[in-house]
Structure formats: structure tokens, C-alpha cells
Write a protein that holds these residues in place. Structure first.
Motif, PDB file in Angstrom:
ATOM      1  N   GLY A  61       0.708  -1.188   0.003  1.00  0.00           N
ATOM      2  CA  GLY A  61      -0.038   0.020  -0.072  1.00  0.00           C
ATOM      3  C   GLY A  61       0.864   1.218   0.049  1.00  0.00           C
ATOM      4  O   GLY A  61       2.023   1.217   0.173  1.00  0.00           O
ATOM      5  N   THR A  84      -8.757   5.614  11.096  1.00  0.00           N
ATOM      6  CA  THR A  84      -8.903   4.258  10.454  1.00  0.00           C
ATOM      7  C   THR A  84      -7.556   4.193   9.650  1.00  0.00           C
ATOM      8  O   THR A  84      -7.281   2.938   9.505  1.00  0.00           O
ATOM      9  CB  THR A  84      -9.983   4.325   9.396  1.00  0.00           C
ATOM     10  N   GLU A  85      -6.993   5.298   9.191  1.00  0.00           N
ATOM     11  CA  GLU A  85      -5.824   5.124   8.428  1.00  0.00           C
ATOM     12  C   GLU A  85      -4.921   4.671   9.206  1.00  0.00           C
ATOM     13  O   GLU A  85      -4.023   3.653   8.745  1.00  0.00           O
ATOM     14  CB  GLU A  85      -5.602   6.281   7.712  1.00  0.00           C
ATOM     15  N   SER A 117      -4.821   3.050  12.035  1.00  0.00           N
ATOM     16  CA  SER A 117      -5.000   1.513  12.451  1.00  0.00           C
ATOM     17  C   SER A 117      -4.439   0.644  11.157  1.00  0.00           C
ATOM     18  O   SER A 117      -3.812  -0.498  11.286  1.00  0.00           O
ATOM     19  CB  SER A 117      -6.628   1.294  12.445  1.00  0.00           C
ATOM     20  N   GLU A 118      -4.935   0.822   9.956  1.00  0.00           N
ATOM     21  CA  GLU A 118      -4.711   0.129   8.818  1.00  0.00           C
ATOM     22  C   GLU A 118      -3.449   0.219   8.621  1.00  0.00           C
ATOM     23  O   GLU A 118      -2.721  -1.167   8.291  1.00  0.00           O
ATOM     24  CB  GLU A 118      -5.281   0.744   7.538  1.00  0.00           C
ATOM     25  N   TRP A 119      -2.467   1.454   8.772  1.00  0.00           N
ATOM     26  CA  TRP A 119      -1.028   1.376   8.420  1.00  0.00           C
ATOM     27  C   TRP A 119      -0.136   0.452   9.754  1.00  0.00           C
ATOM     28  O   TRP A 119       0.658  -0.300   9.350  1.00  0.00           O
ATOM     29  CB  TRP A 119      -0.582   2.756   8.677  1.00  0.00           C
ATOM     30  N   SER A 151      -1.469  -2.087  11.398  1.00  0.00           N
ATOM     31  CA  SER A 151      -1.902  -3.532  11.211  1.00  0.00           C
ATOM     32  C   SER A 151      -1.015  -3.976   9.950  1.00  0.00           C
ATOM     33  O   SER A 151      -0.673  -5.131  10.187  1.00  0.00           O
ATOM     34  CB  SER A 151      -3.443  -3.555  10.897  1.00  0.00           C
ATOM     35  N   HIS A 152      -0.826  -3.423   8.852  1.00  0.00           N
ATOM     36  CA  HIS A 152      -0.096  -3.880   7.800  1.00  0.00           C
ATOM     37  C   HIS A 152       1.315  -3.983   8.099  1.00  0.00           C
ATOM     38  O   HIS A 152       1.802  -4.777   7.636  1.00  0.00           O
ATOM     39  CB  HIS A 152      -0.340  -3.014   6.497  1.00  0.00           C
TER      40      HIS A 152
END
Length: 248
Positions: free
Chosen positions: A38, A117-118, A120-122, A124-125
Motif C-alpha cells: 500500500g 482508520t488510516e 489502524s490500517e497502516w 496493522s499492515h
């Protein structure tokens, strides 16, 4: 999914686009098995003020650079091997929200996403990529990391002696071991920190004594205010111009 994408044409094209955006100044990024997970713009807390940077997360490295033309041209490419990365959340503080620390033995810094949200996604990945790499290699997580530098704007006086006030004559310096903003007299010594440089680097008097005697240095908490709400990202005086953060 990563294994399925590794040799796909779509993944190869995406990586080729990133390479072209960095141009000849960037390192080649396409290698067998590498996948672009990403990308996005994050605010990096640099020494003088927060700055927008373009980040690319691959399954084995994290790449970021300065934005010259959004989605078209980037420069000052930095590549961080994910095997050496650990991350920690940062509490919201004033205008800076949705942040976390990216820590490596060589360099550590804070970044901020536009939304929770961004963030959390960063996180997590990144965590998933790091754990997958360590599992495959059988290595243990990195135990030591470079200190996160306290921003210039947080220190109007030396953080060690608490006496010297910073002026155009009495300039700011950063201890490479603890990350504190210190005055010249409190940071005259240098010490070899192999994970950061092949040459001795500036350290404060306190860290020098601890390093010289082999004493265990206390771990500085990352709970300090990374940027006080009253600060408006104004100019600051510093003499660490040799660091890439002078422009990054």
C-alpha cells in the motif's frame, strides 16, 4: 495474498510506477518476491516541523520520500528494512493526531495519518509484514532502536543543564543516544554508536558517561508531548544541519 501477488503483472507495474516517480535518484525497488502492499501520504514529525511525506509499504521494506509533484515525482528516497522495525502508538496531542512511532536501530521518528482508520490500517499492515518476515527468517524482534528526537520547538532551554537558553548564538544540538535537545557545552563529546554511524556521533554529557562506563541507560519514555499545542510550527534555531532531518 502476498505470495499470489509476488509474481503478478499488476504488482510489477505498480512497483515500476513507484520507481519512475523517484527517477534515477532512487534505488531500484523491483526484486523477486517483493510486493507493494500500500501507499499514502503521512505527516512525518521532522526536527523543525511536521512535513508531508509519501510512504510506500512493501512486504519487506518501508520507503518514503519528499513530495515534489503528488503521484508524479518524489525525491530524497529513504528505504527502511522492515525486519528491524518496531512500532508504538502515540497519544493524540494538540493538532497532531492519529500518530505512531516507527523505530529502527538507525533512526526513529513519529508519523501521523489523516484519520484513525488510516492509522489502524497502516499499523496493522506494518505489524503483519514484520511478523511474517521474522517468522520466515527465524530472527527475533529488534531489541535496540535509535531514540526519537525531541522536536526543536519543545525546548527553549537545554534539556540537560536546564540553564542555557537557545539563541542565534547558543544553538540547539541533539544527543544521538537519548534524543534530547541540548546545548553545546552539554554535548561536546562524541561516542561510536555502530547502529547509527561508522563514525563517533554527538552525545550529551550524561549519555557519554553512561556509555563510557558501560552502565545501563534508562529508557526515555515516548509519552512526552511531541509538539505542544501552543506551538505554531514556527522557526527554531538548531545546529544539527548535518542530519537529513534538516531538510527531511
Amino acid at each position: 495474498m502476498v505470495d499470489r501477488l509476488a509474481n503478478s503483472e499488476a504488482n510489477s507495474k505498480r512497483i515500476a510506477v513507484v520507481e519512475s516517480c523517484f527517477g534515477t535518484a532512487g534505488q531500484p525497488l523491483a526484486i523477486p518476491g517483493r510486493v507493494l502492499i500500500g501507499e499514502g501520504v503521512l505527516t512525518k514529525l521532522c526536527r523543525k516541523k511536521p512535513k508531508a511525506r509519501q510512504f510506500f509499504l512493501f512486504n519487506d521494506i518501508l520507503v518514503y520520500g519528499n513530495i515534489v509533484i503528488q503521484k508524479k515525482k518524489y525525491n530524497k528516497q529513504h528505504i527502511i528494512p522492515l525486519e528491524s522495525v518496531t512500532i508504538d502508538t502515540v497519544a493524540d496531542e494538540g493538532d497532531l493526531r492519529n500518530g505512531w512511532l516507527i523505530k529502527t536501530p538507525t533512526k526513529s521518528f513519529a508519523v501521523y495519518a489523516a484519520t484513525a482508520t488510516e492509522k489502524s490500517e497502516w499499523m496493522s499492515h506494518i505489524s503483519k509484514c514484520v511478523s511474517d518476515l521474522l517468522e520466515k527468517s527465524g530472527k527475533s524482534p529488534t531489541g535496540e532502536h535509535a531514540a526519537v528526537w525531541v522536536p526543536d520547538s519543545e525546548a527553549s532551554v537545554c534539556m540537560r543543564c536546564q540553564k542555557v537558553k537557545f539563541t542565534p548564538v547558543s544553538r540547539r544540538h541533539h544527543c544521538r543516544k537519548c534524543g534530547f535537545v541540548v546545548c553545546g557545552p552539554c554535548s561536546e563529546k562524541k561516542f561510536l554508536l555502530p547502529s547509527q554511524s561508522s563514525k563517533p556521533v554527538r552525545v550529551c554529557e550524561f549519555c557519554y558517561e553512561q556509555l563510557s562506563t558501560g552502565a545501563t541507560l534508562p529508557v526515555r519514555s515516548n509519552s512526552y508531548s511531541l509538539l505542544p499545542p501552543s506551538s505554531k510550527f514556527g522557526p527554531s534555531i538548531s545546529d544539527d544541519e548535518d542530519e537529513d532531518d534538516s531538510s527531511d
